[in-house]
Enzyme design. Sequence first.
Site, PDB file in Angstrom:
ATOM      1  N   ASP A  91       0.856  -1.180   0.000  1.00 32.18           N
ATOM      2  CA  ASP A  91       0.000   0.000   0.000  1.00 32.18           C
ATOM      3  C   ASP A  91       0.902   1.243   0.000  1.00 32.18           C
ATOM      4  OD1 ASP A  91      -2.182   1.668  -0.020  1.00 32.18           O
ATOM      5  OD2 ASP A  91      -3.245   0.647   1.600  1.00 32.18           O
TER       6      ASP A  91
HETATM    7  C1  BGC Z   1      -5.245   3.067   0.236  1.00 30.52           C
HETATM    8  C2  BGC Z   1      -5.410   1.976  -0.785  1.00 30.52           C
HETATM    9  C3  BGC Z   1      -5.341   2.540  -2.171  1.00 30.52           C
HETATM   10  C4  BGC Z   1      -4.042   3.298  -2.335  1.00 30.52           C
HETATM   11  C5  BGC Z   1      -3.848   3.886  -3.722  1.00 30.52           C
HETATM   12  C6  BGC Z   1      -4.047   3.942  -0.048  1.00 30.52           C
HETATM   13  O1  BGC Z   1      -4.025   5.060   0.770  1.00 30.52           O
HETATM   14  O2  BGC Z   1      -5.119   2.483   1.519  1.00 30.52           O
HETATM   15  O3  BGC Z   1      -6.629   1.311  -0.584  1.00 30.52           O
HETATM   16  O4  BGC Z   1      -5.445   1.509  -3.111  1.00 30.52           O
HETATM   17  O5  BGC Z   1      -4.019   4.350  -1.397  1.00 30.52           O
HETATM   18  O6  BGC Z   1      -4.743   4.895  -3.976  1.00 30.52           O
END
Ligand code: BGC
Length: 759
Positions: free
Chosen positions: A295
């Site tokens: 993530d």
């Molecule tokens: C979130 C994810 C997301 C990623 C990209 C993160 O802050 O936890 O769910 O896919 O950002 O946008």
Amino acid sequence: MGTGGRRVVLAAAVAALSSIAVGGVVAGTGATDDAALRPARGKPDGAVERRVDALLAKMTLREKLAQLQLLADNQVTDEDARNGVGAVLSLTDPEKIAHLQRVAVTESRLKIPLLFAYDTIHGFRTTFPIPLAEASSFDPDVATTDLTIAARETAAVGIKQIYSPMVDVSHEPRWGRIAEGAGEDPYLGSVMAAARVKAAQGASYAADDKVVTSPKHLAAYGQPEGGRDYNTTDMSESRLLNLYLPPFKAAIDAGADTTMCGFNALSGVPACANDHLMTDILKGRWGFDGFVESDYTAVAELRACPPRNPDEGPCGHGVAADGPDAARIAFNAGVDSEMVSKNITDFGAQLVAQGKLSIRRIDDAVRRVLRVKFRAGLFEHPYADASQIAPRTMTPDDVAAARRVAARSMVLLKNEGNALPLSGDVGSVAVVGALANSQKDPLGPWSGVGKPEDAVTVLDGIKAAVPNATVTYAEGCDVPCESDAGFAAAAAAASAAQVTVVVLGESADMSGEAASRSSIDLPGRQEALLQAIKATGKPFVVVLMNGRPLTLDDVDATAPAILESWFGGIQAGNAIADILFGKVNPGGKLPVTFPHNVGQVPIYYNHEQTGRPCNTEEKYNSRYLDLPCTPLYAFGHGLSYTTFQIANLRLSAKTMKPSSSVLASVDVRNAGSRAGDEVVQLYLHDPVASMTQPVRRLRGFQRVTLQPGETKTVSFRIDPGDVGFYDNAGRFRVEPGTIHLYAGSDSTAELTASFEVTQ
Ligand code: BGC
């Protein structure tokens, strides 16, 4: 079975039943569960593997490390594309996507195409209801419709990977991200996850209207302590395997080729440093051969914060001393692609030179990334066809689908005295509440490139539904509702109208990421606004818009009818009006428990038995002095404008052998005078087992449409794998003994039958 009864074969639920086991060794005490042992995937495609190997053989270490780097839209430069960076997230402008892709495939040495990724959670341009709402449909076709359209729209601009479905099971209504998932149940979550993956990927995600999915967030991110986003999770292995991993396994079995490790620590080990999750379970037991992306900055967050981390930037878990250490830990644990932070690019070569990260592990990670790119057809078709964007985006059919899906996803929580549906001949309607006139909020969190101007408000939906009525609007108060200055005008509007629709709830930004609440009451003075409307003595009903379970005791005590509309997407207003005026008979059910009070959290239907079961009449048991044992609205609850009778639960056999199944059948009859939908639900309970078992757990459901007086028979096949459970050593156990089944219309169903599991 009544006359005209028909047999409904439960294809979707049966398919999911066999995919619910998440892997591990079957204990010798019971039957063998093949599904638990079987890796999720078939044999790799030899042609793809040869191409991956040939390309890998040409790559320098620097080029390999670049492939393992995933950059955000606001970071990536042409230079990165020229240097062979692997992937880019959150870029949605088709021209910028095509431009960067051109740089990658014409100016980089090896011409490896970029993989573009985006959070298509509930629609791309055509915004569908939030996933929690779609789970309320108890209808995998709803998820299929959403993801078929969403994948087509996403792929049309050149994006080939979606960070979706979000499959985190959650018992935490305070957590804002509960909106993004399918609620509290691993079985329902598994069915919805599989449907989403299959719809988005199709037979091959190389097709120009398909994308590869990334179920997230591996794992147990849905149970953060205190409900605060990103916070610690800590749980037994059995709980992880029985409650939190099944939707991931279902998604991987359905073909998901990528996944994302979460921000949270799980039992002391951050998810992106967790080799048990990524390497042992996912890549080992499940045979997953795609890649894991971290993530957003989650690799950097493994580092200790200052003063140990003087260069600042993301940090916190403190399992790594510095950037090189973070890359070493994450990639050795099984991360294959680092999102946003750049520790693998910056320190990968140094780690290899020091023998801290093997070239074998790097090659494995690169292979996984390339494999997905080949499977996505990117080497043959790196560009999307720009002329196809408009015809493939938000077509009239897509908009009609969004309306249908939204109505199917709503839940009628209460309907005393048949306050709903309202008469289509009504002369005047007052509409009250800021959310009734909002185009932004019905889109909910994570609304992709959805546009508020595409959304139909509740007010406009009602006006269109009753064109001959006088429809007035009074805000009453804004969503935070700190002032009652507008209450008198709202009450005056209600007094002047034959009926009032009061729209209460949360704004879209109160749920989603980084949007936890300590109270799950209606915001501010919204309940007082409702009292002001009630005080007029005129008829009224309540519509809720929100992204999580709310505490609604006062609303329930005040309003004759309550419709939970969640965040219904661009067609929310029309879909709500369809239900309010009876064009659509609501049939959704709650995928999550609604507590009386936040003090009951976590409260969920499939909780384990205790030695002193809750009983508010007695002293020494598992109760609160000041709260009931039960929730306000149970999991699976939802009403209809008609009534149903569920009866005659019978079994095909009284015993289940290791290699046999039991078919449970039940009749459902529409006893009212309107056509409608019922969701027949089947729960099971193992009363005596080597580990304490849930009081019941969902093992099948089917949403059926019945004409007045019609009866259908719904059948559920139960296999040995469905009655087993994981122990704390990660072994799947199918134990001999009695299994009780319960069938009905919600998780309190009382119709029961039993069978014996034998050796
Ligand atoms: C979130 C994810 C997301 C990623 C990209 C993160 O802050 O936890 O769910 O896919 O950002 O946008």
